[in-house]
Design an enzyme around this catalytic site. Structure first.
Site, PDB file in Angstrom:
ATOM      1  N   SER A  41      27.041  45.832 -10.119  1.00 53.84           N
ATOM      2  CA  SER A  41      26.404  46.725 -11.546  1.00 53.84           C
ATOM      3  C   SER A  41      25.376  47.650 -10.202  1.00 53.84           C
ATOM      4  CB  SER A  41      25.367  45.334 -11.693  1.00 53.84           C
ATOM      5  OG  SER A  41      25.927  43.793 -12.061  1.00 53.84           O
ATOM      6  N   GLU A  45      19.022  36.876  -1.421  1.00 54.36           N
ATOM      7  CA  GLU A  45      18.348  38.358  -0.924  1.00 54.36           C
ATOM      8  C   GLU A  45      17.635  38.409   0.378  1.00 54.36           C
ATOM      9  OE1 GLU A  45      18.406  36.537  -3.911  1.00 54.36           O
ATOM     10  OE2 GLU A  45      20.246  38.264  -4.833  1.00 54.36           O
ATOM     11  N   PHE A  47      15.837  41.836  -7.699  1.00 58.98           N
ATOM     12  CA  PHE A  47      15.558  40.351  -6.825  1.00 58.98           C
ATOM     13  C   PHE A  47      15.174  40.593  -5.225  1.00 58.98           C
ATOM     14  CE2 PHE A  47      19.070  39.480 -10.139  1.00 58.98           C
ATOM     15  CZ  PHE A  47      18.313  37.899 -10.630  1.00 58.98           C
ATOM     16  N   HIS A  57      19.100  48.361 -11.832  1.00 60.72           N
ATOM     17  CA  HIS A  57      18.269  47.989 -13.165  1.00 60.72           C
ATOM     18  C   HIS A  57      16.717  47.923 -13.328  1.00 60.72           C
ATOM     19  CE1 HIS A  57      22.602  47.076 -13.159  1.00 60.72           C
ATOM     20  NE2 HIS A  57      22.975  46.573 -14.170  1.00 60.72           N
ATOM     21  N   ARG A  73      19.911  50.885 -15.073  1.00 59.56           N
ATOM     22  CA  ARG A  73      20.956  50.293 -15.317  1.00 59.56           C
ATOM     23  C   ARG A  73      22.041  51.260 -16.459  1.00 59.56           C
ATOM     24  NH1 ARG A  73      23.165  48.315 -19.718  1.00 59.56           N
ATOM     25  NH2 ARG A  73      25.076  46.845 -19.460  1.00 59.56           N
TER      26      ARG A  73
END
Lengths: 277, 312
Positions: free
Chosen positions: B34, B55, B80, B105, B163
């Site tokens: 991603s 993370e 995140f 994103h 994104r």
């Protein structure tokens, strides 16, 4: 490796004296965890760590990460014994502008490899050091000391899982299992059940020792360095006593983060053989 | 026809471009497909560290590698990265280790996953950290160039990418004109200055076209670097236009608008209108729908410009 058990015990005794002096002078700090860890750190530096005190940023040095960074007096005392800093520098503990910041800090103190003080971070940092060493095809190792209360931080287990996944045989952890955390005994705050089984289940090599018996400490460090234990990360679970060496601090949660008064300081110096009763 | 591309693709391409430097390493937290670090992973698996869905660990593995002479680029979703904020604060920013964190994103523009995935705070929280450079480029070309420039810096950074595809603005532009800490005037005007970042830069250009039809000449600034803010350029806009609008796909609290406001109150002042997420969480919706729901699209920028001008 030329140091005898008696030599190491004397080094640790001198470090205990400095720990109590630092915390007494500052009237703040963390004596309990410094005294529980000190036999381990002293032996590690005196007999295993490949470092150059005159060249603290030597790239191929072994790294030592005190993840329980509040227990800094113990590390500062050892760094002074090793010659990274002077014994005079120890007077700067918790003093404005001093190399001995309240929690170990790589920006302030030569020989400190990571700025700790927030629990649960050192093992991940050590994994980064070990990964970099592998990429460099270097023999250097990353030693990380964690506390038992610290294992309540979830990020410790992220790192434990990742280090085993990547088979980081150059990552060596020493657990200071002193059974006390800030507020109380660990068993009261958060029960930990079978600690060796937890680490084994995460894919680590595990050995338990008495962290104050210098002969066992040396056997434990042998275990961490043994070629058969370099297939993946290893942990030495050292059973210790919080406040070890000072009678009124031993197993006393009050001395996790409190300084002795003048009378208590005098008693500590007597117990450590520094002054006559 | 304007080429459309996603800024995350520019990030992925930059990592490949940087691979000639053997010190560049990539850290992933199960979202490489991603964030687009997967291209680097495929080409250089030995220099890619999978940290699993962890993370907090990833940020500090990066710190340990940076302290050992490597140049780590770590990425996950913007939302995140916030989970590892304290790791970024205490383990990366405080010792000033050059770990480069990318949050893809970002913003409500990310769309249909809904509010749990729409980071509207990331720019604000990372902007509060000493030593950390904060970037939010608007197209894949500038993202690629700015990411490559990060490899030469000696301090940590946070970059937000998006994104979804947006118009490419910097095809055929001299790369030297794109520098960390230097805003870019995409359209020159003297009635109002619209200072934007990320996906709202192209919306601001649309707004400027609408304003032009009404006889209002708007300047449009791509402020891809929120920190350090290009205060000199802001000052120029105040002098020339006398009215400022900020536009960002981020909460109005703490992001670009706040950065510009902080500058204005300490320097030459001008009326400021802030277009941003109105301190609320998002919901599932297409990217263009979200810009309308959140009052971020061109028509809201137009309204804000007129209001700023009226306050002169």
């Amino acid at each position: 490796m030329s140091k005898s058990i008696a030599d190491l015990e004397e080094m640790a005794r001198k470090c205990r004296v400095e720990i109590v002096k630092m915390v007494h002078r500052a009237q703040a700090g963390h004596p309990g965890g410094s005294l529980s860890e000190i036999d381990l750190i002293a032996a590690l530096y005196a007999t295993r760590m490949r470092v150059r005190p005159e060249q603290p940023d030597w790239n191929d040095r072994d790294r030592f990460i005190l993840s329980k960074g509040h227990a800094s007096p113990g590390m500062y005392a050892v760094l002074a014994e090793m010659g990274f800093i002077s014994h005079e520098d120890l007077k700067s503990y918790r003093v404005l502008g001093g190399v001995c910041q309240g929690h170990v800090d790589m920006k302030w103190c030569p020989g400190v490899d990571f700025s700790a003080g927030s629990l649960g971070m050192g093992l991940s940092f050590g994994m980064g050091c070990a990964t970099a060493a592998r990429l460099d095809s270097s023999e250097r190792r990353a030693f990380v000391m964690i506390g038992d209360g610290e294992m309540q931080e979830g990020s410790v287990w992220e790192a434990a899982m990742a280090a085993a996944h990547h088979e980081l045989g150059n990552l060596k952890v020493i657990l200071d299992r002193n059974r006390i955390q800030n507020d109380d005994f660990c068993e009261e705050q958060m029960r930990m059940f079978d600690i060796p089984a937890k680490w084994k289940a995460f894919g680590w090599n595990v050995k338990e020792i008495d962290g104050h018996d210098m002969t066992q400490v040396m056997e434990g460090l042998d275990f961490l360095e043994a070629p058969e234990n370099c297939n993946g990360p290893s942990i030495l679970i050292a059973h210790t006593v919080k406040g070890a060496g000072i009678s009124y601090m031993e197993n006393n949660p009050s001395f996790h983060g409190a300084a002795p008064n003048d009378e208590q300081f005098h008693q500590a110096m007597v117990e450590l053989g520094e002054v006559e009763a | 026809m304007t080429r459309m591309a996603a800024t995350r693709d520019g990030y992925g391409q930059a990592l490949l471009d940087l691979a000639d430097n053997p010190k560049v390493v990539v850290l992933e937290a199960d979202l490489g497909k991603s964030t687009k670090s997967l291209h680097f992973r495929k080409a250089h698996p030995e220099r890619t560290v999978s940290c699993g869905i962890g993370e907090q660990n990833m940020l500090l593995v990066g710190a340990g590698m940076a302290a050992s002479g490597y140049i780590p680029f770590a990425s996950t979703f913007a939302i995140f990265t916030e989970r590892a904020f304290e790791q970024m604060r205490n383990g990366v920013a405080r010792p000033n280790l050059a770990v480069h964190l990318c949050g893809s994103h970002g913003g409500t523009h990310t769309g249909t996953d809904g509010s749990s995935a729409q980071s509207i705070e990331d720019l604000a929280v990372f902007r509060t950290l000493p030593n950390v450079t904060v970037l939010h480029p608007c197209d894949d070309v500038s993202t690629r160039i700015l990411t490559m420039r990060l490899a030469d810096t000696k301090s940590p950074s946070y970059m937000r990418t998006a994104r979804n595809k947006t118009p490419v603005l910097y095809d055929d532009v001299d790369p030297e004109s794109i520098q960390i800490g230097k805003g870019i005037e995409l359209k020159a005007g003297n009635d109002v200055a619209i200072i934007a970042c990320g996906v709202l830069v192209s919306e601001s250009l649309k707004a400027a076209d609408v304003l032009k039809q009404e006889g209002i000449n708007a300047s449009v600034i791509d402020m891809h670097t929120l920190k350090p803010l290009d205060g000199q350029l802001v000052d120029q806009m105040v002098e020339r236009c006398g009215a400022i609008v900020t536009a960002e796909d981020h909460n109005v609290i703490g992001g670009l608008g706040s950065a510009v406001a902080e500058h204005l109150v300490a320097n030459k002042f001008a009326p400021l209108e802030m277009v941003g997420v109105p301190d609320r969480f998002g919901e599932s919706g297409q990217a263009d729908e979200m810009l309308d729901v959140m009052k971020l699209s061109a028509k809201y920028i137009v309204a804000a410009a007129k209001k700023a001008i009226s306050r002169k």
